[in-house]
Design a protein around this motif. Structure first.
Motif, short mmCIF file in Angstrom:
data_model
loop_
_atom_site.label_atom_id
_atom_site.label_comp_id
_atom_site.label_asym_id
_atom_site.label_seq_id
_atom_site.Cartn_x
_atom_site.Cartn_y
_atom_site.Cartn_z
N VAL A 20 36.06 27.64 35.26
CA VAL A 20 36.95 26.88 34.37
C VAL A 20 38.26 27.63 34.19
CG1 VAL A 20 37.23 26.00 32.02
CG2 VAL A 20 35.03 25.75 33.19
N VAL A 21 38.18 28.93 33.94
CA VAL A 21 39.39 29.74 33.74
C VAL A 21 40.25 29.69 35.01
CG1 VAL A 21 40.26 32.09 33.42
CG2 VAL A 21 38.42 31.22 31.95
N ARG A 22 39.62 29.87 36.17
CA ARG A 22 40.37 29.85 37.43
C ARG A 22 41.05 28.51 37.65
NH1 ARG A 22 36.69 31.55 40.74
NH2 ARG A 22 35.87 29.49 41.16
N GLU A 23 40.33 27.41 37.42
CA GLU A 23 40.92 26.08 37.61
C GLU A 23 42.12 25.86 36.69
OE1 GLU A 23 37.85 23.15 37.24
OE2 GLU A 23 36.86 23.79 39.09
N LEU A 24 41.97 26.23 35.43
CA LEU A 24 43.07 26.07 34.48
C LEU A 24 44.25 26.96 34.85
CD1 LEU A 24 41.04 25.90 31.14
CD2 LEU A 24 42.36 24.04 32.19
N ARG A 25 43.96 28.18 35.25
CA ARG A 25 45.02 29.13 35.63
C ARG A 25 45.79 28.61 36.83
NH1 ARG A 25 45.26 32.50 39.59
NH2 ARG A 25 43.04 32.58 40.01
N GLU A 26 45.06 28.17 37.85
CA GLU A 26 45.71 27.67 39.06
C GLU A 26 46.50 26.40 38.79
OE1 GLU A 26 42.47 27.45 41.87
OE2 GLU A 26 42.68 29.57 42.42
#
Length: 70
Positions: A9-15
């Protein structure tokens, strides 16, 4: 529908925000290694304080990070 890990989730939001791991770490005031390990799924349950800082850096409520993993 498969559950996502907090790291996913963090990676998707960051990207989606065009941020690097280093930019997120700096904005959230956490170590780059922490973000790397979290996104890789090797970090268990972050403290509420860390979770809040990451959420704030991503511009979402902390609840969004937790709800997406449920």
């Amino acid at each position: 529908m498969a559950e996502k890990t907090l790291g996913e989730v963090v990676r998707e939001l960051r990207e989606a925000r065009g941020m690097t791991q280093a930019q997120l770490a700096e904005k959230a005031q956490v170590a780059l290694s922490y973000v790397t390990v979290l996104e890789a799924g090797h970090q268990g349950n972050p403290s509420r304080q860390i979770l809040a800082r990451i959420a704030r850096a991503l511009g979402v409520p902390a609840k969004r990070l937790l709800d997406a993993t449920a």
